[in-house]
Design a protein around this motif. Structure first.
Motif, PDB file in Angstrom:
ATOM      1  N   VAL A 326       0.475  -0.834  -0.207  1.00 52.21           N
ATOM      2  CA  VAL A 326      -0.300  -0.423  -0.542  1.00 52.21           C
ATOM      3  C   VAL A 326       0.606   1.088   0.151  1.00 52.21           C
ATOM      4  O   VAL A 326       1.691   1.384   0.747  1.00 52.21           O
ATOM      5  N   PRO A 327       0.543   2.145  -1.153  1.00 53.69           N
ATOM      6  CA  PRO A 327       1.392   3.172  -0.961  1.00 53.69           C
ATOM      7  C   PRO A 327       1.144   4.059   0.849  1.00 53.69           C
ATOM      8  O   PRO A 327      -0.010   4.243   1.119  1.00 53.69           O
ATOM      9  N   LEU A 328       2.490   5.372   1.144  1.00 57.97           N
ATOM     10  CA  LEU A 328       2.364   5.565   1.718  1.00 57.97           C
ATOM     11  C   LEU A 328       0.667   6.139   1.982  1.00 57.97           C
ATOM     12  O   LEU A 328      -0.080   6.495   3.188  1.00 57.97           O
ATOM     13  N   GLU A 329       0.922   7.452   1.071  1.00 57.32           N
ATOM     14  CA  GLU A 329      -1.052   8.120   1.071  1.00 57.32           C
ATOM     15  C   GLU A 329      -2.020   7.820   1.519  1.00 57.32           C
ATOM     16  O   GLU A 329      -3.145   8.035   2.382  1.00 57.32           O
ATOM     17  N   ARG A 330      -1.766   5.953   1.149  1.00 54.04           N
ATOM     18  CA  ARG A 330      -3.303   5.329   1.506  1.00 54.04           C
ATOM     19  C   ARG A 330      -3.039   4.462   2.676  1.00 54.04           C
ATOM     20  O   ARG A 330      -3.255   3.024   2.536  1.00 54.04           O
TER      21      ARG A 330
END
Length: 350
Positions: A326-330
């Protein structure tokens, strides 16, 4: 910069927020964060069960299963720009107990240690972080993304170290190990058992999904029956319990053959009451010279042993343990359970 933070006293406050850029001290590495693994501890902190921010702050940067790349290293530190590194989670008390003073901070006697991402020290779920050079572990570059598994591997490296030390009180040559739980800790415990040349059996209630294949492809045997049925069939000399499930914990207390060693690594939630014949279990433990140990955290020696174990493992198999990125923003999405999850990782570089 951006980081995954929470106010541990307030459930529901998990989020990606702006935090100050880190400024390394003279003895610290400046590290570009690559990834952090999410485990049960992180989920419990997110639920408000525990966790403590740094003194004078409301929010804690989460993430204790780290992976990063050195951006800046002080001269004489032994590290170079570009090195793949992991930060050691626990820091001993500044006025340490005897164990901490001897480098065994995983065995702290006074409880005044701190822990990155858990207790009073920010974790590694940020775009950049700092760590003292003597609290960092260099990884073989070949590990790449699989290096995020080092911290959980260090936990089971310690468990196996404890097995050796306790078993060494007399002649000890176990041939079979039973691992209960096929989550990341259980699978990594099985990996180290296979590397030791043992006959490894893994028990988990899942009958589908990736877990059975991961166990079989490791060269171990997968079971989904109850503990008693499996233990009676395989007669393990060692049990490593990695579920923390109350009934399973009780069942494994008498699951080994004589002179067995059982290591409890799963943390059980309080509040569940089960019928338990203490006398019968005590009689078996005493008459068979069995040992039950609790094991948590790891010291530098365990981290280095874990790094060696991962470097010897099949990289494709390690890669399959990371079931979701999961990318940091999510990042909060990593805390939501999905079918088929084994290890969920937050990608800090995306």
């Amino acid at each position: 910069m951006r980081a995954l933070t929470i106010d541990p006293s307030r459930p529901g406050t998990l989020g990606v927020t702006d935090v100050p850029d880190p400024e390394p001290a003279e003895d610290e590495l400046l590290v570009d964060g690559l990834a952090v693994g999410i485990c049960g501890t992180d989920r419990e902190i997110a639920a408000g069960e525990y966790g403590t921010p740094p003194p004078g702050r409301d929010r804690l940067v989460l993430g204790h299963e780290s992976l990063g790349r050195v951006r800046e290293a002080p001269p004489g530190s032994g590290f170079d720009t570009g090195d793949l590194v992991v930060g050691v989670v626990r820091r001993p008390d500044p006025v340490p107990c005897g164990a901490c003073a001897h480098g065994e901070f995983d065995m702290c006697r006074n409880g005044r240690y701190t822990e990155h991402g858990i207790k009073e020290v920010d974790g590694f779920a940020s775009e950049r972080w700092t760590i003292e050079a003597d609290r960092a572990v260099r990884l073989d570059p070949v590990l790449s993304e699989a290096g995020v598994l080092l911290e959980p591997t260090s936990v089971v490296a310690k468990a196996w170290d404890q097995v050796d030390k306790v078993g060494g009180r007399a002649w000890f040559e176990p041939r079979t190990v039973l691992v209960t739980g096929a989550g990341p800790i259980g699978l990594l415990a099985a990996l180290l058992g296979v590397q030791r040349g043992l006959d490894v059996h893994v028990l988990d209630r899942a009958t589908g999904g990736p877990k059975p294949d991961l166990v079989r492809d490791l060269g171990a045997t997968y079971h989904s029956e109850d503990v008693r049925t499996v233990s009676d069939a395989v007669q393990p000399g060692v049990v490593i319990e990695a579920t923390g499930a109350s009934q399973v914990v009780l069942d494994v207390l008498s699951a080994t053959k004589a002179y067995g060693v059982t290591v409890l690594t799963g943390v059980t939630s309080a509040g569940r009451h089960l019928a338990f014949d203490v006398g019968a279990v005590n009689r078996e433990i005493v008459l068979e010279n069995d040992v039950i140990i609790g094991s948590v955290n790891a010291n530098l020696g365990h981290y280095r042993a874990a790094a060696d174990a991962l470097a010897r493992a099949d990289l494709a198999w390690l890669g399959r343990l990371v079931s979701r990125r999961v990318p940091l923003e999510r990042a909060p999405e990593a805390f939501e359970p999905h079918d088929g999850d084994v290890k969920v990782v937050v990608d800090l570089a995306r």
